[in-house]
Design an enzyme around this catalytic site. Structure first.
Site, PDB file in Angstrom:
ATOM      1  N   HIS A 198       0.847  -1.201   0.000  1.00 27.05           N
ATOM      2  CA  HIS A 198       0.000   0.000   0.000  1.00 27.05           C
ATOM      3  C   HIS A 198       0.874   1.239   0.000  1.00 27.05           C
ATOM      4  O   HIS A 198       2.086   1.162   0.135  1.00 27.05           O
ATOM      5  CB  HIS A 198      -1.015  -0.026   1.146  1.00 27.05           C
ATOM      6  CG  HIS A 198      -0.419   0.087   2.529  1.00 27.05           C
ATOM      7  ND1 HIS A 198       0.363  -0.896   3.090  1.00 27.05           N
ATOM      8  CD2 HIS A 198      -0.507   1.075   3.456  1.00 27.05           C
ATOM      9  CE1 HIS A 198       0.723  -0.525   4.306  1.00 27.05           C
ATOM     10  NE2 HIS A 198       0.210   0.676   4.544  1.00 27.05           N
TER      11      HIS A 198
ATOM     12  N   HIS B 298       1.419   3.921   1.894  1.00 26.49           N
ATOM     13  CA  HIS B 298       1.973   4.693   3.019  1.00 26.49           C
ATOM     14  C   HIS B 298       3.503   4.769   2.949  1.00 26.49           C
ATOM     15  O   HIS B 298       4.172   3.794   2.610  1.00 26.49           O
ATOM     16  CB  HIS B 298       1.526   4.099   4.350  1.00 26.49           C
ATOM     17  CG  HIS B 298       0.088   4.412   4.673  1.00 26.49           C
ATOM     18  ND1 HIS B 298      -0.653   3.671   5.558  1.00 26.49           N
ATOM     19  CD2 HIS B 298      -0.735   5.395   4.211  1.00 26.49           C
ATOM     20  CE1 HIS B 298      -1.880   4.189   5.637  1.00 26.49           C
ATOM     21  NE2 HIS B 298      -1.951   5.228   4.820  1.00 26.49           N
TER      22      HIS B 298
ATOM     23  N   ASP C  50       5.825   4.738   5.089  1.00 29.05           N
ATOM     24  CA  ASP C  50       6.651   3.799   5.857  1.00 29.05           C
ATOM     25  C   ASP C  50       6.679   2.408   5.209  1.00 29.05           C
ATOM     26  O   ASP C  50       7.315   1.492   5.728  1.00 29.05           O
ATOM     27  CB  ASP C  50       6.211   3.725   7.330  1.00 29.05           C
ATOM     28  CG  ASP C  50       4.801   3.207   7.513  1.00 29.05           C
ATOM     29  OD1 ASP C  50       3.929   3.515   6.667  1.00 29.05           O
ATOM     30  OD2 ASP C  50       4.549   2.491   8.503  1.00 29.05           O
ATOM     31  N   HIS C  51       6.039   2.272   4.049  1.00 30.76           N
ATOM     32  CA  HIS C  51       6.085   1.017   3.274  1.00 30.76           C
ATOM     33  C   HIS C  51       6.716   1.189   1.902  1.00 30.76           C
ATOM     34  O   HIS C  51       7.212   0.228   1.328  1.00 30.76           O
ATOM     35  CB  HIS C  51       4.680   0.408   3.147  1.00 30.76           C
ATOM     36  CG  HIS C  51       4.119  -0.031   4.467  1.00 30.76           C
ATOM     37  ND1 HIS C  51       3.991  -1.353   4.823  1.00 30.76           N
ATOM     38  CD2 HIS C  51       3.712   0.693   5.544  1.00 30.76           C
ATOM     39  CE1 HIS C  51       3.512  -1.426   6.055  1.00 30.76           C
ATOM     40  NE2 HIS C  51       3.336  -0.200   6.514  1.00 30.76           N
TER      41      HIS C  51
ATOM     42  N   HIS D 189      -7.632  -0.471   5.455  1.00 32.50           N
ATOM     43  CA  HIS D 189      -6.566   0.403   5.997  1.00 32.50           C
ATOM     44  C   HIS D 189      -6.308   1.532   4.999  1.00 32.50           C
ATOM     45  O   HIS D 189      -6.289   2.708   5.351  1.00 32.50           O
ATOM     46  CB  HIS D 189      -5.323  -0.436   6.235  1.00 32.50           C
ATOM     47  CG  HIS D 189      -4.119   0.344   6.709  1.00 32.50           C
ATOM     48  ND1 HIS D 189      -4.055   0.934   7.946  1.00 32.50           N
ATOM     49  CD2 HIS D 189      -2.949   0.632   6.086  1.00 32.50           C
ATOM     50  CE1 HIS D 189      -2.887   1.549   8.077  1.00 32.50           C
ATOM     51  NE2 HIS D 189      -2.199   1.387   6.958  1.00 32.50           N
TER      52      HIS D 189
ATOM     53  N   ASP E 297      -0.455  -3.596   6.331  1.00 29.97           N
ATOM     54  CA  ASP E 297      -1.076  -3.084   7.562  1.00 29.97           C
ATOM     55  C   ASP E 297      -2.555  -3.461   7.643  1.00 29.97           C
ATOM     56  O   ASP E 297      -3.352  -2.724   8.207  1.00 29.97           O
ATOM     57  CB  ASP E 297      -0.934  -1.557   7.622  1.00 29.97           C
ATOM     58  CG  ASP E 297       0.498  -1.116   7.868  1.00 29.97           C
ATOM     59  OD1 ASP E 297       1.351  -1.976   8.142  1.00 29.97           O
ATOM     60  OD2 ASP E 297       0.753   0.099   7.781  1.00 29.97           O
TER      61      ASP E 297
ATOM     62  N   HIS F 286       4.244  -4.468  10.896  1.00 38.57           N
ATOM     63  CA  HIS F 286       4.691  -3.834  12.147  1.00 38.57           C
ATOM     64  C   HIS F 286       4.806  -4.844  13.283  1.00 38.57           C
ATOM     65  O   HIS F 286       4.087  -5.833  13.318  1.00 38.57           O
ATOM     66  CB  HIS F 286       3.701  -2.747  12.595  1.00 38.57           C
ATOM     67  CG  HIS F 286       3.678  -1.533  11.719  1.00 38.57           C
ATOM     68  ND1 HIS F 286       4.460  -0.427  11.967  1.00 38.57           N
ATOM     69  CD2 HIS F 286       2.970  -1.262  10.595  1.00 38.57           C
ATOM     70  CE1 HIS F 286       4.223   0.499  11.031  1.00 38.57           C
ATOM     71  NE2 HIS F 286       3.322   0.008  10.186  1.00 38.57           N
TER      72      HIS F 286
HETATM   73 ZN    ZN Z   1      -0.090   1.748   6.462  1.00 39.16          ZN
END
Ligand code: ZN
Length: 254
Positions: free
Chosen positions: A53, A55, A57-58, A111, A128, A166
Site C-alpha cells: 500500500h 503509506h 513507511d512502506h 486500511h 497493515d 509492524h
Molecule cells: Zn499503512
C-alpha cells in the site's frame, strides 16, 4: 532455498527480505538504507521490490532502490505510489523476479482504499491489514470493507505464514485479552511472544491458524467477543460488521 528475514525500520516497521542466497526481493521498504545494508552484508543482488500500500513507511525507500538496482517494482493497481512498474489487483499472479516463486494478489481495502495482499508458497504479505493478533486502522475504508478483507485472508490455508508490516503484537495481545479474557490460547501466545521480544526477536511470522484462534478482529462471531463489544458499546450489536466496528473503535482508545 528461500530465506525470509525481518529487517527492522523506523520505530516498529519490518521490511521483509526474501532471498535465495544470490537474489533478493524487498517487501514494503519504507527506507532504502537498512535494505542496502542487508544486501551488502549478505552479498545479495536486489531483483524486485513489492509493495502492499501507498503509506510512506512502506514505500519510502522504493524509488531509491529501484534506481540503484534497476529492478522492477510491483504494487497496488488502485493507489498512487511512486515508480511502480507493475500494478496488481485481485486475482493477478506473477513470478517474482530472481526467486522464481509465484505469488497471487488479493484486494484488501480498509486500511487504505487500494491495499493489496500478496500470497503464495504458504506465505502471506499483508502490510497493515492483518496484524499479529490485531488489524490496521481504517484510514480510507469502512468497517464492512475491512471485515470482507480480513475474511479473504482468513480463508487462506491455516498453515499460511503471516508477514505483516509492524511489530505490534504484545500491545495487540493485551487488547485481545481485554476483549476475550476466557481465551486460553491468548495467554499462551502472550507468554511465547513476550519471550521472543525479550530475546529481541520478531514475533512474526504468525500463521492464519493462530490468528483464527486468537485475533479478536477475526473472531467477531464468537460469543465472548460479541458480549464484550456489546458491553463496551452499551447496546446490542447486530452482526459481525457492527461488532468489528465497535472493537476497532475500542482499540483506538485502548
Ligand atoms: Zn499503512
Amino acid at each position: 532455498m528461500l530465506q525470509i528475514h525481518a529487517v527492522p525500520a523506523f520505530q516498529d516497521n519490518y521490511i521483509w527480505m526474501l532471498d535465495n542466497g544470490r537474489d533478493a526481493v524487498a517487501v514494503d521498504p519504507g527506507d532504502a538504507a537498512p535494505v542496502e545494508a542487508f544486501l551488502r552484508l549478505r552479498n545479495l543482488r536486489l531483483a524486485a521490490v513489492l509493495a502492499t500500500h501507498h503509506h510512506a513507511d512502506h514505500v519510502g525507500g522504493l524509488p531509491a532502490l529501484a534506481r540503484r538496482w534497476t529492478c522492477p517494482t510491483y504494487g497496488p493497481a488502485r493507489e498512487v505510489a511512486a515508480d511502480l512498474d507493475l500494478r496488481l489487483s485481485e486475482g493477478e499472479r506473477f513470478t517474482v523476479p530472481g526467486l522464481g516463486i509465484e505469488l497471487g494478489t488479493l484486494d484488501i481495502p480498509g486500511h487504505t482504499a487500494g491495499h493489496i495482499a500478496l500470497h503464495g508458497e504458504g506465505l502471506l504479505f499483508c502490510g497493515d491489514t492483518l496484524f499479529a493478533c490485531g488489524c490496521g486502522r481504517l484510514f480510507e475504508g469502512t468497517p464492512a470493507q475491512m471485515v470482507d478483507s480480513l475474511a479473504k485472508l482468513a480463508r487462506l490455508p491455516a498453515e499460511t505464514r503471516v508477514f505483516c508490516g509492524h511489530e505490534y503484537t504484545l500491545a495487540n495481545i493485551r487488547f485481545a485479552e481485554a476483549v476475550e479474557p476466557g481465551n486460553a490460547r491468548l495467554a499462551e501466545r502472550r507468554v511465547r511472544d513476550a519471550a521472543k521480544r525479550k530475546r529481541s526477536e520478531p514475533t512474526l511470522p504468525s500463521t492464519i491458524g493462530e490468528e483464527l484462534a486468537t485475533n479478536p478482529f477475526l473472531r467477531c462471531g464468537e460469543p465472548e467477543v460479541i458480549a464484550s463489544a456489546e458491553r463496551h458499546a452499551g447496546r446490542p450489536l447486530s452482526g459481525p460488521v457492527e461488532v468489528f466496528a465497535e472493537i476497532r473503535a475500542w482499540k483506538n482508545s485502548f
